[in-house]
Design an enzyme around this catalytic site. Structure first.
Site, short mmCIF file in Angstrom:
data_model
loop_
_atom_site.label_atom_id
_atom_site.label_comp_id
_atom_site.label_asym_id
_atom_site.label_seq_id
_atom_site.Cartn_x
_atom_site.Cartn_y
_atom_site.Cartn_z
N ASP A 209 42.19 35.13 48.96
CA ASP A 209 42.69 36.05 50.11
C ASP A 209 41.44 36.61 50.70
O ASP A 209 41.62 37.13 51.85
CB ASP A 209 43.69 37.23 49.37
CG ASP A 209 44.86 36.50 48.99
OD1 ASP A 209 45.23 35.70 49.89
OD2 ASP A 209 45.44 36.43 47.83
N HIS B 71 41.53 37.81 39.74
CA HIS B 71 42.74 37.02 39.87
C HIS B 71 43.48 37.06 38.35
O HIS B 71 42.78 37.09 37.46
CB HIS B 71 42.29 35.59 40.36
CG HIS B 71 43.63 34.71 40.68
ND1 HIS B 71 44.56 33.97 39.81
CD2 HIS B 71 44.00 34.57 41.93
CE1 HIS B 71 45.46 33.76 40.58
NE2 HIS B 71 45.35 33.92 41.97
N1 CMC Z 1 38.44 45.97 41.56
C1 CMC Z 1 38.18 46.39 40.63
N2 CMC Z 1 38.44 46.32 39.32
C2 CMC Z 1 39.44 45.53 39.21
C3 CMC Z 1 39.77 44.75 40.33
C4 CMC Z 1 39.59 44.64 41.59
N3 CMC Z 1 39.73 44.17 42.55
N4 CMC Z 1 40.74 43.78 39.57
C5 CMC Z 1 40.75 43.79 38.39
N5 CMC Z 1 39.96 44.94 38.13
C6 CMC Z 1 39.43 45.31 36.62
C7 CMC Z 1 40.65 46.21 36.09
O1 CMC Z 1 40.35 47.55 36.37
C8 CMC Z 1 40.57 45.94 34.38
O2 CMC Z 1 39.34 46.86 34.01
P1 CMC Z 1 39.36 47.31 32.53
O3 CMC Z 1 39.56 46.04 31.65
O4 CMC Z 1 38.17 48.05 32.61
O5 CMC Z 1 40.59 48.02 32.48
C9 CMC Z 1 39.94 44.44 34.70
O6 CMC Z 1 39.47 44.24 35.59
C10 CMC Z 1 41.21 43.48 34.30
O7 CMC Z 1 42.16 43.87 35.54
P2 CMC Z 1 43.68 43.65 35.42
O8 CMC Z 1 44.45 44.26 36.22
O9 CMC Z 1 44.16 43.59 33.75
O10 CMC Z 1 43.79 42.02 35.89
P3 CMC Z 1 45.31 41.39 36.16
O11 CMC Z 1 45.12 39.91 35.93
O12 CMC Z 1 46.31 42.39 35.69
O13 CMC Z 1 45.37 41.71 37.75
C11 CMC Z 1 44.79 41.12 40.08
C12 CMC Z 1 44.99 40.83 38.80
C13 CMC Z 1 44.62 40.04 41.14
C14 CMC Z 1 46.37 41.95 40.34
C15 CMC Z 1 43.63 42.24 40.04
O14 CMC Z 1 42.41 41.72 39.93
C16 CMC Z 1 43.89 43.04 41.54
O15 CMC Z 1 44.41 43.92 41.59
N6 CMC Z 1 42.79 42.48 42.66
C17 CMC Z 1 43.00 42.80 43.78
C18 CMC Z 1 44.13 42.46 44.57
C19 CMC Z 1 44.08 40.99 44.95
O16 CMC Z 1 43.04 40.41 45.60
N7 CMC Z 1 45.19 40.20 44.78
C20 CMC Z 1 45.12 38.77 45.16
C21 CMC Z 1 45.36 37.86 44.07
S1 CMC Z 1 45.09 36.25 44.75
C22 CMC Z 1 46.61 36.06 45.56
C23 CMC Z 1 47.43 35.28 44.45
O17 CMC Z 1 47.38 34.10 44.18
O18 CMC Z 1 48.66 35.93 44.40
#
Ligand code: CMC
Length: 428
Positions: A364, A307
């Site tokens: 989710d 998240h």
């Molecule tokens: N699976 C594998 N790796 C992940 C995941 C995941 N679901 N989420 C984050 N990471 C890794 C990412 O690759 C990164 O690794 P590194 O530091 O080695 O490059 C690290 O964790 C940080 O991730 P980020 O993409 O910089 O984090 P963010 O804050 O930009 O993204 C997120 C948050 C929710 C978009 C992401 O965790 C994600 O894509 N999750 C899956 C989709 C999901 O479940 N979304 C629903 C969010 S809750 C509903 C809402 O409130 O909207």
């Protein structure tokens, strides 16, 4: 604490006011920086940028806290109803009994749908994704209620516009579902409360009356309460920014529905079940998918994990995890996807990659599991989320207008070509 932060650039120092929130959150107000210095700040994805001052929702991602208007989400999920929470978010206080009754009555009064809406529904191709249908239907409210178009008009009746939207969202959602299934549209039943009425409109068939299951209704009520607001997320920021151009509530919320559609936001619960289905079809090897999620050369992510703001646990997920257990036990649902979900959760919670990055199952993950168990098809998941998030979108749109916020218009750092002369096509 000092009232000012100082920023030094190329030997010059600029003073910027410090703003402190109710919960001692500290922000540097950079709004005068460009005027003072010609410099802007850059924060792609707004990871560290406050876009507004808001009194609606408090969220502390590190501590796993979520409160609506000061009330902890755990208490609201346990003790209140969705409409009570909607009132709280929109008007700022929990309603007294007579206020709640009046609010409920007004919503019932406006839930009938204009018959012309049926003609619009008929125009959508069969198999239309219900999110596309829903966002279009929300936009069409501007055509049925043209006085809502300009919320600044003295006769705009903004409060009526708000209640109409809350009232018509459940039938619009239910119709988006029945349309996709080729089923007749059901009409609202004023004898029922908001959530029961919605479920009846979804599932009643001409051949089979809808039999309410209180466990299902309760789970849906909780899902809606837990989704009702989440401060400045992608869809809410969209609603505020569209509304900041003085667009109507219906136009702003339709934009919010579209922003919610994506798999990284409200589409995540759908993506969770699709991912689980794929894993099952591929033999149910969860380890393989955990490895894929960790592989930086593989675009696969574990949907429903991680998240942007919760870096400890998602308090909503904690509540829904319990609810998921109740539903699965009571309904006795056994599905291979749900088994895979349990295994994924177990493995990811102790895997170093996920632990280090603080990636926990989010709301989710469990809402997807619950909705799957109660028979809601996956493409409807983000649509259900839209009903839940509606009070938040409305409250945030209303607050943005009451604060008289200026039009949202970020700046950029241009990294394209410097000026160059046009070259005739024959000479390129
Ligand atoms: N699976 C594998 N790796 C992940 C995941 C995941 N679901 N989420 C984050 N990471 C890794 C990412 O690759 C990164 O690794 P590194 O530091 O080695 O490059 C690290 O964790 C940080 O991730 P980020 O993409 O910089 O984090 P963010 O804050 O930009 O993204 C997120 C948050 C929710 C978009 C992401 O965790 C994600 O894509 N999750 C899956 C989709 C999901 O479940 N979304 C629903 C969010 S809750 C509903 C809402 O409130 O909207």
């Amino acid at each position: 604490m000092s009232n000012f932060a100082e920023l030094s650039v190329n030997g010059k120092t600029y003073k910027l006011p410090i703003i402190v929130g109710t919960e001692d959150e500290v922000a540097i107000d950079i709004s005068s920086l460009r005027e003072q210095s010609g410099i802007i700040t850059l924060d792609i994805g707004y990871k560290n940028t406050g876009a507004t001052k808001s009194a609606i929702t408090f969220l502390d991602g590190e501590k796993g806290i979520l409160r609506y208007r000061g009330y902890p989400i755990e208490q609201l999920a346990e003790k209140s109803t969705f409409l009570e929470v909607a009132y709280l978010l929109i008007y700022g206080e929990l309603p007294k009994q007579h206020e709640l009754e009046k609010f409920k009555g007004e919503i019932k009064e406006h839930q009938l749908m204009h018959e012309d809406k049926k003609k619009i529904m008929d125009g959508f191709p069969s198999k239309s994704h219900p999110m596309g249908v829903l966002s279009s239907l929300v936009t069409t409210l501007t055509t049925f209620f043209p006085e809502s178009l300009d919320p600044n008009r003295p006769d705009a009746k903004v409060d009526l516009t708000i209640k109409r939207l809350l009232a018509k969202m459940p039938p619009m959602v239910a119709w988006s579902y029945t349309k996709e299934r080729g089923l007749p549209s059901n009409y609202p039943d004023n004898s029922l409360d908001y959530v029961s009425n919605f479920l009846k409109m979804m599932f009643a068939l001409p051949t089979k009356a809808y039999e309410e299951d209180p466990i299902v209704t309760d789970a849906m009520e909780k899902i809606f309460v837990l989704h009702a607001d989440h401060e400045q997320n992608c869809s809410t920021s969209t609603v505020r920014i569209v509304g900041s151009s003085q667009a109507s509530l219906y136009a702003s919320v339709a934009a919010g529905v579209n922003a919610l559609w994506g798999p990284l936001h409200g589409g995540a619960n759908q993506a969770v079940i699709e991912m689980l289905d794929n894993i099952v079809k591929d033999g149910g090897n969860t380890e393989k998918y955990i490895e894929k999620a960790k592989d930086k050369n593989d675009p696969f992510r574990l949907m429903g994990f991680g998240h942007r703001v919760y870096k400890n646990f998602d308090p909503r997920a904690k509540i829904l995890k319990k609810q998921a257990d109740i539903i699965l036990n009571k309904l006795g649902v056994a599905a291979p996807e749900l088994e895979v979900a349990k295994k994924l959760e177990e493995v990811a919670l102790r895997d170093e990659y996920f632990v280090e990055r603080k990636l926990y199952p989010n709301v989710d993950f469990y809402s997807g599991i619950i909705m799957k168990a109660i028979g809601i098809p996956t493409e409807m998941f983000p649509v259900m989320f839209s009903i839940g998030r509606l009070p938040g979108w409305i409250a945030q749109w209303k607050e943005m207008r009451e604060n008289k916020e200026p039009i949202g218009r970020p700046r950029q750092v241009y990294i394209g070509e410097k000026v160059r002369d046009y070259v005739e096509i024959s000479k390129r």
